[in-house]
Design an enzyme around this catalytic site. Structure first.
Site, PDB file in Angstrom:
ATOM      1  N   ASN A   1       1.422  -4.269  -3.007  1.00  0.00           N
ATOM      2  CA  ASN A   1       1.673  -3.507  -1.786  1.00  0.00           C
ATOM      3  C   ASN A   1       3.090  -3.780  -1.283  1.00  0.00           C
ATOM      4  O   ASN A   1       3.956  -4.213  -2.039  1.00  0.00           O
ATOM      5  CB  ASN A   1       0.603  -3.810  -0.728  1.00  0.00           C
ATOM      6  CG  ASN A   1       0.184  -2.553   0.035  1.00  0.00           C
ATOM      7  OD1 ASN A   1       1.015  -1.909   0.665  1.00  0.00           O
ATOM      8  ND2 ASN A   1      -1.086  -2.224  -0.028  1.00  0.00           N
TER       9      ASN A   1
ATOM     10  N   HIS B   1       4.865  -3.519  -4.773  1.00  0.00           N
ATOM     11  CA  HIS B   1       4.181  -3.962  -5.987  1.00  0.00           C
ATOM     12  C   HIS B   1       5.040  -4.878  -6.859  1.00  0.00           C
ATOM     13  O   HIS B   1       5.046  -4.777  -8.083  1.00  0.00           O
ATOM     14  CB  HIS B   1       3.707  -2.760  -6.790  1.00  0.00           C
ATOM     15  CG  HIS B   1       2.628  -1.960  -6.132  1.00  0.00           C
ATOM     16  ND1 HIS B   1       1.712  -2.525  -5.260  1.00  0.00           N
ATOM     17  CD2 HIS B   1       2.320  -0.630  -6.192  1.00  0.00           C
ATOM     18  CE1 HIS B   1       0.885  -1.582  -4.837  1.00  0.00           C
ATOM     19  NE2 HIS B   1       1.231  -0.437  -5.374  1.00  0.00           N
TER      20      HIS B   1
ATOM     21  N   HIS C   1      -4.622  -1.680 -10.054  1.00  0.00           N
ATOM     22  CA  HIS C   1      -4.300  -0.370  -9.482  1.00  0.00           C
ATOM     23  C   HIS C   1      -4.950   0.769 -10.274  1.00  0.00           C
ATOM     24  O   HIS C   1      -4.308   1.784 -10.551  1.00  0.00           O
ATOM     25  CB  HIS C   1      -2.785  -0.191  -9.418  1.00  0.00           C
ATOM     26  CG  HIS C   1      -2.309   0.718  -8.322  1.00  0.00           C
ATOM     27  ND1 HIS C   1      -2.651   2.049  -8.259  1.00  0.00           N
ATOM     28  CD2 HIS C   1      -1.516   0.483  -7.248  1.00  0.00           C
ATOM     29  CE1 HIS C   1      -2.075   2.596  -7.199  1.00  0.00           C
ATOM     30  NE2 HIS C   1      -1.375   1.667  -6.563  1.00  0.00           N
TER      31      HIS C   1
ATOM     32  N   GLU D   1      -8.057  -1.121  -4.215  1.00  0.00           N
ATOM     33  CA  GLU D   1      -7.278  -2.287  -4.649  1.00  0.00           C
ATOM     34  C   GLU D   1      -7.599  -3.477  -3.751  1.00  0.00           C
ATOM     35  O   GLU D   1      -7.079  -3.587  -2.637  1.00  0.00           O
ATOM     36  CB  GLU D   1      -5.782  -1.967  -4.567  1.00  0.00           C
ATOM     37  CG  GLU D   1      -5.368  -0.706  -5.299  1.00  0.00           C
ATOM     38  CD  GLU D   1      -4.097  -0.114  -4.717  1.00  0.00           C
ATOM     39  OE1 GLU D   1      -3.070  -0.822  -4.659  1.00  0.00           O
ATOM     40  OE2 GLU D   1      -4.133   1.068  -4.289  1.00  0.00           O
TER      41      GLU D   1
ATOM     42  N   GLN E   1      -7.203  -1.944  -0.334  1.00  0.00           N
ATOM     43  CA  GLN E   1      -6.404  -0.754  -0.083  1.00  0.00           C
ATOM     44  C   GLN E   1      -7.162   0.449  -0.633  1.00  0.00           C
ATOM     45  O   GLN E   1      -7.415   0.552  -1.839  1.00  0.00           O
ATOM     46  CB  GLN E   1      -5.035  -0.862  -0.772  1.00  0.00           C
ATOM     47  CG  GLN E   1      -4.062   0.249  -0.399  1.00  0.00           C
ATOM     48  CD  GLN E   1      -3.342  -0.016   0.913  1.00  0.00           C
ATOM     49  OE1 GLN E   1      -3.446  -1.114   1.470  1.00  0.00           O
ATOM     50  NE2 GLN E   1      -2.608   0.964   1.401  1.00  0.00           N
TER      51      GLN E   1
END
Length: 368
Positions: A93, A119, A195, A334, A307
């Site tokens: 993130n 990321h 992801h 995520e 997420q």
């Protein structure tokens, strides 16, 4: 247990891979795609970015389909910008302004999302070659373990870090991920995430607006227009973010501002119910295909956040088998530490000190 045969695809590292991986020993490694199989349930993983490239399982009529988005070739993963199936880090993130202060020292990261780091930066863990430490493709519990050594100063992060991830078919239709990272010499933030983009109808088979989602989270972390958390952790009750009961993704998706003009949809960190301690697995989410496949997925994990992303920025992406992915073509879940935790002391800490081990466990349980 006997070893499985050689990986399905094993190719010499092309110049493009070497350039992407950097001019070091890692750039001379081989990149392969490895299959884990248990009956009609199979998973493929590549050591480029420790990436999950496919998950194939039956529907309620026995028809098989791949339910994660991705590409046909390793070169596409190297050049892709959507993080399909990747293991992202050192910090998943966003980190605001690509900087943080730790123990009185300011660290500057490599910005790759405007002025922010996303990321792990331009060369995060999803853009390097991992070492295959162990691989058993069949039997009762097929698995692959991958290793990466992140060096002090990589993308601006402090300290040497040893990172492992294991993908395992841990049940009849169950995929588990175990991630751990050991800080060797300096304190450093660590926040790893997988992801994968999920479409339970099958990759490339329309959007996921008819999927129902239930999140076991009664709070979320609001963000600004750049998707940076404000620092608040607020209740979902009475808002379009309330997904505590099974809810069609499309019910409120256009009421959620996705962070850029004209882009709507969820790209939101939820605080998973059950406390911030990353010890025991907790149920995070249940997703069901609203169409005829009957597929459902439960997600369990031990991280404080998840997420939820609805593929808002997908547009005309050429995927596997000639499929073209459009907006809302998949969803991501995520599990993670809270975004930008390094800049918000009230968030659960993601700092790992020398000798400490970061652990992140996920389990996907499929049914149909």
């Amino acid at each position: 247990m006997a070893r499985a045969p050689a990986p399905l695809l094993l190719l010499a590292l092309l110049a493009a891979l070497a350039a992407a991986a950097g001019a070091n020993a890692a750039g001379r490694k081989m990149v392969g795609v490895y299959e884990l199989r248990k009956g009609d349930f199979s998973v493929k993983v590549t050591n480029w970015g420790a990436t999950l490239t496919s998950v194939v399982l039956p529907d309620c009529k026995g028809n098989l389909a791949d339910v994660v988005l991705g590409y046909d070739t390793i070169a596409d993963y190297v050049n892709g910008s959507y993080y399909f199936g990747a293991l992202v880090g050192r910090v998943a993130n966003r980190v605001a302004n690509a900087r943080f202060v730790l123990d009185g020292k300011v660290y500057h990261l490599v910005p790759n999302d405007g002025k922010n780091a996303l990321h792990g930066g331009k060369r995060g863990f999803s853009k390097v070659i991992w070492t295959v430490k162990d691989y058993v493709g069949g039997g009762d519990s097929p698995y692959i373990t991958l290793y990466y050594h992140s060096f002090d100063g990589e993308e601006g992060f402090p300290g040497d870090l040893d990172v492992y991830v294991t993908y395992r078919l841990s049940g009849r239709y169950e995929l588990s991920l175990h991630m751990n990272a050991t800080a060797l010499d300096k304190a450093t933030p660590v926040n790893l995430a997988n992801h994968a983009y999920w479409n339970l109808a099958g990759q490339g088979r329309g959007d996921i607006l008819g999927h129902t989602v239930q999140l076991f989270a009664s709070r979320y972390t609001p963000v600004d227009g750049a998707l940076i958390p404000t620092g608040a952790v607020v209740p979902v009750a009475g808002t379009p973010y309330d997904l505590r009961a099974p809810t069609p993704v499309g019910a409120h998706v256009r009421a959620i501002y996705g962070g850029k003009a004209g882009i709507y949809g969820y790209d939101t960190n939820y605080a998973v119910d059950g406390g911030a301690g990353a010890a025991a697995l907790r149920k995070v989410a249940v997703v069901r295909d609203g169409g005829g496949s009957g597929r459902a997925m439960e997600l369990w994990a031990n991280q404080p956040g998840v997420q939820f992303y609805t593929g808002n920025f997908l547009k005309d992406v050429k995927g596997k088998g000639g499929k073209v992915y459009g907006q809302y073509g998949a969803l991501c879940l995520e599990t993670q530490g809270f975004p930008d935790a390094v800049n918000h002391p009230n968030f659960p800490s993601q700092i790992v000190r020398p000798g400490q081990v970061y652990r992140h466990d996920m389990v996907f349980k499929f049914s149909f």
